[in-house]
Scaffold this motif. Structure first.
Motif, PDB file in Angstrom:
ATOM      1  N   MET A  51      28.635  22.836  47.025  1.00 13.28           N
ATOM      2  CA  MET A  51      27.629  23.463  47.236  1.00 13.28           C
ATOM      3  C   MET A  51      28.132  24.909  47.249  1.00 13.28           C
ATOM      4  N   PRO A  52      27.364  25.908  47.173  1.00  8.72           N
ATOM      5  CA  PRO A  52      27.618  27.223  47.371  1.00  8.72           C
ATOM      6  C   PRO A  52      28.367  27.422  48.836  1.00  8.72           C
ATOM      7  N   THR A  53      29.198  28.366  48.864  1.00  5.06           N
ATOM      8  CA  THR A  53      29.890  28.901  50.177  1.00  5.06           C
ATOM      9  C   THR A  53      29.755  30.228  50.437  1.00  5.06           C
ATOM     10  N   ILE A  54      29.568  30.466  51.798  1.00  3.13           N
ATOM     11  CA  ILE A  54      29.452  32.139  52.095  1.00  3.13           C
ATOM     12  C   ILE A  54      30.265  32.387  53.332  1.00  3.13           C
ATOM     13  N   ALA A  55      31.190  33.308  52.991  1.00  2.00           N
ATOM     14  CA  ALA A  55      32.145  33.652  54.303  1.00  2.00           C
ATOM     15  C   ALA A  55      31.220  34.778  55.113  1.00  2.00           C
ATOM     16  N   ALA A  56      30.701  34.950  56.235  1.00  4.84           N
ATOM     17  CA  ALA A  56      30.258  35.740  57.010  1.00  4.84           C
ATOM     18  C   ALA A  56      31.134  36.388  57.946  1.00  4.84           C
ATOM     19  N   ALA A  57      31.911  37.613  57.484  1.00  3.59           N
ATOM     20  CA  ALA A  57      33.052  38.312  58.133  1.00  3.59           C
ATOM     21  C   ALA A  57      32.308  39.025  59.354  1.00  3.59           C
ATOM     22  N   THR A  58      31.967  38.714  60.502  1.00  4.37           N
ATOM     23  CA  THR A  58      31.615  39.824  61.303  1.00  4.37           C
ATOM     24  C   THR A  58      32.681  40.309  62.292  1.00  4.37           C
ATOM     25  N   GLY A  59      33.983  39.895  61.847  1.00  2.00           N
ATOM     26  CA  GLY A  59      35.159  40.577  62.597  1.00  2.00           C
ATOM     27  C   GLY A  59      36.190  40.668  61.669  1.00  2.00           C
ATOM     28  N   HIS A  60      37.322  41.136  62.290  1.00  2.00           N
ATOM     29  CA  HIS A  60      38.791  41.171  61.249  1.00  2.00           C
ATOM     30  C   HIS A  60      39.151  40.091  60.625  1.00  2.00           C
ATOM     31  N   ALA A  61      39.445  40.061  59.416  1.00  2.00           N
ATOM     32  CA  ALA A  61      40.176  38.969  58.696  1.00  2.00           C
ATOM     33  C   ALA A  61      41.231  39.187  58.024  1.00  2.00           C
ATOM     34  N   SER A  62      42.538  38.824  58.572  1.00  2.00           N
ATOM     35  CA  SER A  62      43.705  39.079  58.412  1.00  2.00           C
ATOM     36  C   SER A  62      44.470  38.283  57.602  1.00  2.00           C
ATOM     37  N   ALA A  63      45.521  38.585  56.823  1.00  2.00           N
ATOM     38  CA  ALA A  63      46.451  37.433  56.164  1.00  2.00           C
ATOM     39  C   ALA A  63      45.627  36.290  55.572  1.00  2.00           C
ATOM     40  N   ALA A  64      46.001  34.976  56.315  1.00  2.00           N
ATOM     41  CA  ALA A  64      45.540  33.907  55.845  1.00  2.00           C
ATOM     42  C   ALA A  64      44.167  33.683  55.993  1.00  2.00           C
ATOM     43  N   GLU A  65      43.490  34.336  56.821  1.00  2.00           N
ATOM     44  CA  GLU A  65      42.110  34.474  56.983  1.00  2.00           C
ATOM     45  C   GLU A  65      41.666  35.197  55.805  1.00  2.00           C
ATOM     46  N   PHE A  66      42.399  36.399  55.477  1.00  2.00           N
ATOM     47  CA  PHE A  66      41.371  37.090  54.294  1.00  2.00           C
ATOM     48  C   PHE A  66      41.300  36.042  53.199  1.00  2.00           C
ATOM     49  N   VAL A  67      42.428  35.366  52.855  1.00  2.00           N
ATOM     50  CA  VAL A  67      42.577  34.304  51.939  1.00  2.00           C
ATOM     51  C   VAL A  67      41.431  33.124  52.244  1.00  2.00           C
ATOM     52  N   LEU A  68      41.181  32.775  53.173  1.00  2.00           N
ATOM     53  CA  LEU A  68      40.118  32.044  53.605  1.00  2.00           C
ATOM     54  C   LEU A  68      38.809  32.404  53.202  1.00  2.00           C
ATOM     55  N   ALA A  69      38.612  33.891  53.538  1.00  2.00           N
ATOM     56  CA  ALA A  69      37.344  34.241  53.119  1.00  2.00           C
ATOM     57  C   ALA A  69      37.250  34.593  51.640  1.00  2.00           C
ATOM     58  N   TYR A 113      42.534  42.604  55.529  1.00  2.00           N
ATOM     59  CA  TYR A 113      43.891  43.166  55.564  1.00  2.00           C
ATOM     60  C   TYR A 113      44.978  41.872  55.326  1.00  2.00           C
ATOM     61  N   MET A 114      45.573  42.045  54.197  1.00  2.00           N
ATOM     62  CA  MET A 114      46.635  41.424  53.833  1.00  2.00           C
ATOM     63  C   MET A 114      47.826  41.909  54.581  1.00  2.00           C
ATOM     64  N   SER A 115      48.470  41.450  55.790  1.00  2.00           N
ATOM     65  CA  SER A 115      49.341  41.981  56.564  1.00  2.00           C
ATOM     66  C   SER A 115      50.715  41.791  56.451  1.00  2.00           C
ATOM     67  N   GLU A 116      51.036  40.651  55.257  1.00  2.00           N
ATOM     68  CA  GLU A 116      52.452  40.123  55.108  1.00  2.00           C
ATOM     69  C   GLU A 116      53.409  41.546  54.821  1.00  2.00           C
ATOM     70  N   ILE A 117      53.154  42.530  54.116  1.00  2.00           N
ATOM     71  CA  ILE A 117      54.082  43.504  53.686  1.00  2.00           C
ATOM     72  C   ILE A 117      54.442  44.283  55.245  1.00  2.00           C
ATOM     73  N   ASP A 118      53.636  44.352  55.970  1.00  2.00           N
ATOM     74  CA  ASP A 118      53.786  45.119  57.229  1.00  2.00           C
ATOM     75  C   ASP A 118      54.378  44.455  58.123  1.00  2.00           C
ATOM     76  N   ILE A 119      54.530  43.125  58.143  1.00  2.00           N
ATOM     77  CA  ILE A 119      55.032  42.267  59.247  1.00  2.00           C
ATOM     78  C   ILE A 119      56.370  41.531  58.504  1.00  2.00           C
ATOM     79  N   GLY A 120      56.784  41.708  57.353  1.00  2.00           N
ATOM     80  CA  GLY A 120      57.904  41.154  56.657  1.00  2.00           C
ATOM     81  C   GLY A 120      57.918  39.789  56.558  1.00  2.00           C
TER      82      GLY A 120
END
Length: 233
Positions: free
Chosen positions: A96-114, A130-137
């Protein structure tokens, strides 16, 4: 480890999966298992043309992997990596079609999930992607980048997301072709997600055909998910 809870609501043939609570919704085995259990229900209960919306309560859609838990034992990272890849694979196979409704911050793995959803709608007055990996090493997995390349329209945008750790507001994400629409407030964002879900269901697509076509379009992502070996954090 704090137990995470997901709820699943069904409005006709429209499913709404909500990560509940007001914490950061960080991914650990409990949360991932809860989401996967909800997806199993969606697949089992879907009849006719259906659609899925994924959303979360509170300030965060999710703030990525639970690093406190992951780094507490050497065996935890391979486990969370395996479970996360399995979850993303599950989303790409939903009939089925899928929709992410991001009503707050989506960082790192959650960016990927969205980005693993077919459509992303986002709240414009609060929250960022936000893909935070580069900032947190942390080393970014190959399949993360493969997915970003499939979902983001330009190499310059890939660079900003992956190599600069750009925190993208909804307006910025619209400009770079990362999300489909932006709205004021959580209620309006969910209203638009439901509207989109209903419009998609009206097309009365065959779920098995839909999943097959999605797998073909994103075949390189699925190959990356199944072939990549685990590297150290």
């Amino acid at each position: 480890m704090e137990e995470k809870i997901c709820t699943l609501e069904k409005l006709g043939n429209l499913f709404i999966l909500t990560i509940t609570g007001d914490d950061e919704h960080r991914f650990n085995p409990s949360l991932i298992d809860s989401i996967k259990s909800a997806l199993d229900r969606v697949t089992a209960e879907a009849t006719g043309s259906s659609a899925l919306i994924t959303t979360a309560q509170g300030k965060f859609f999710s703030n990525g992997i639970d690093l406190t838990w992951t780094l507490s034992d050497p065996s935890h990272y391979p486990l969370i990596d395996s479970k996360l890849k399995s979850l993303i694979f599950h989303f790409f196979n939903l009939p089925m079609p899928t929709i992410a409704a991001a009503t707050g911050h989506a960082s790192a793995a959650e960016f990927v999930l969205a980005m693993s959803h077919d459509y992303v709608v986002m709240r414009k007055d609060r929250g960022f992607l936000y893909m935070s990996e580069i900032d947190i090493g942390l080393k970014i997995p190959n399949w993360f980048v493969t997915l970003v390349k499939n979902k983001v329209k330009s190499p310059a945008a890939w660079r900003d997301v992956v190599m600069r750790g750009a925190k993208l507001t909804a307006d910025m994400a619209i400009e770079q072709g990362i999300i489909d629409s932006a709205h004021h407030g959580a209620a309006e964002t969910m209203k638009e997600a439901i509207k989109l879900g209903e419009e998609l269901m009206e097309r009365k697509w065959d779920g098995k055909v839909y999943a097959h076509n999605r797998r073909l379009v994103f075949s390189d992502v699925l190959v990356a998910l199944t072939n990549e070996t685990v590297s150290k954090l």
